[in-house]
Design an enzyme around this catalytic site. Structure first.
Site, PDB file in Angstrom:
ATOM      1  N   ASP A  30     105.685 128.365 -21.642  1.00 40.56           N
ATOM      2  CA  ASP A  30     104.293 128.790 -21.477  1.00 40.56           C
ATOM      3  C   ASP A  30     103.363 127.593 -21.647  1.00 40.56           C
ATOM      4  OD1 ASP A  30     102.296 131.384 -21.721  1.00 40.56           O
ATOM      5  OD2 ASP A  30     101.608 129.682 -22.919  1.00 40.56           O
ATOM      6  N   TYR A  83      95.883 122.952 -21.518  1.00 45.37           N
ATOM      7  CA  TYR A  83      96.733 122.228 -22.458  1.00 45.37           C
ATOM      8  C   TYR A  83      96.937 120.781 -22.027  1.00 45.37           C
ATOM      9  CZ  TYR A  83      98.091 127.008 -23.879  1.00 45.37           C
ATOM     10  OH  TYR A  83      98.102 128.328 -24.274  1.00 45.37           O
ATOM     11  N   LYS A 140      98.083 128.796 -16.801  1.00 44.54           N
ATOM     12  CA  LYS A 140      96.820 129.529 -16.848  1.00 44.54           C
ATOM     13  C   LYS A 140      95.709 128.715 -16.199  1.00 44.54           C
ATOM     14  CE  LYS A 140      98.462 130.870 -21.406  1.00 44.54           C
ATOM     15  NZ  LYS A 140      99.309 129.675 -21.609  1.00 44.54           N
ATOM     16  N   HIS A 182      92.735 132.419 -17.928  1.00 39.51           N
ATOM     17  CA  HIS A 182      92.873 132.017 -19.328  1.00 39.51           C
ATOM     18  C   HIS A 182      91.827 132.650 -20.243  1.00 39.51           C
ATOM     19  CE1 HIS A 182      94.376 128.409 -21.948  1.00 39.51           C
ATOM     20  NE2 HIS A 182      94.256 129.507 -22.651  1.00 39.51           N
ATOM     21  N   GLY A 211     101.056 134.700 -36.933  1.00 41.45           N
ATOM     22  CA  GLY A 211      99.798 134.703 -37.666  1.00 41.45           C
ATOM     23  C   GLY A 211      99.262 133.329 -37.977  1.00 41.45           C
TER      24      GLY A 211
END
Length: 280
Positions: free
Chosen positions: A45, A50, A75, A105, A185
């Site tokens: 991904d 990025y 994306k 995105h 998380g």
């Protein structure tokens, strides 16, 4: 073993992959993707934002693995949504003949034009699946109400403290698959040190992170935790030799706090994201 999940267009994608967010372009990304592929990962991904698509594509092309055996997600950034050349430029950056999944995105900018571009790329065979990332509220419902091709994927923040139950219920009729970013998380020690995960980890001989990843998989969520460490990459993949019991899934479900680690009001999203033009 990396199990697959079926999308609403009949395609199957690996449910566990490698995310390369914040891994620098060049050798770092190339090495991380190459290592992951050697360990058995078949899902990568990335995103234009990025700035490491080139190294992702290079590692894939150099891997010796059949292209159709690797699922590649990227994306589009909001400033590209009205650019009809954006998909072709993405293919060029990646050095690939097709992209398995492309997402919008963010939920700002000319979303209508961006979605129509994705639909065209999908029908032209340049993209095998299309979806959205970080959409909510009226922007989310507008996409599903107006799209000729309903999103196959939505990518959102999701973890035991933020389980996105309402979103999951909304998506059910469309059979749109959910993907989790921050699946652990954001590495929150409070989450990772929850007594329940320690208890389950002792029972199954797994780490807290492996218990959480396994929970995602049993919930039908696609995950792609980021790592450049061989130890952690191997550990993240080692979650297929046990299964949480229904009562244990219920216990984790009770941990939901609707807690997001990244929150930005829509008005600030518009200002911040549209001010950032990304170079090829």
């Amino acid at each position: 073993m990396n199990k697959k999940i079926k999308l609403n267009n009949g395609l199957e994608m690996p449910q566990l992959g490698l995310g390369v967010y914040q891994i620098p372009e060049g050798q770092a990304t190339y090495d991380a993707v190459s290592l992951a592929l050697r360990l058995g990962y078949r899902h990568i991904d990335t995103a234009h934002a990025y700035q490491n698509e080139k190294s992702v594509g290079q590692a894939i092309n150099d891997s010796g693995i059949e292209r159709n055996d690797i699922w590649v997600t990227s994306k589009l950034w909001p400033t590209e949504y009205a650019d009809p050349t954006a998909i072709d430029r993405m293919l060029k950056r990646l050095g690939l003949e097709h992209i398995d999944l492309v997402l919008l995105h963010q939920q700002v900018g000319n979303v209508d034009a961006g979605w129509k571009m994705l639909e065209k790329a999908y029908l032209d065979g340049k993209v095998k699946a299309i979806g959205i990332s970080n959409f909510d509220g009226p922007r989310l419902t507008k996409i599903f109400d107006s799209a000729k091709i309903k999103p196959q994927i939505i990518q959102v923040e999701m973890h035991p403290y933020q389980q996105q139950k309402d979103l999951k219920a909304y998506l059910a009729p469309y059979r749109t698959v959910m993907e989790a970013w921050y699946p652990l998380g954001h590495g929150d020690k409070v989450l990772l040190e929850e007594p329940l995960f320690a208890e389950l980890g002792e029972k199954y001989g797994k780490s807290a992170a492996q218990i959480i990843l396994r929970w995602h998989l049993q919930e039908g969520i696609v995950i792609f935790p980021r790592s450049t460490s061989e130890v952690h990459l191997a550990e993240n993949l080692d979650v297929y030799d046990f299964e949480l019991e229904p009562s244990e899934l219920t216990e984790i479900e009770a941990m939901d706090k609707n807690k997001a680690y990244f929150e930005l009001p829509y008005e600030e999203q518009v200002q911040r994201f549209l001010a950032w033009t990304i170079e090829d």
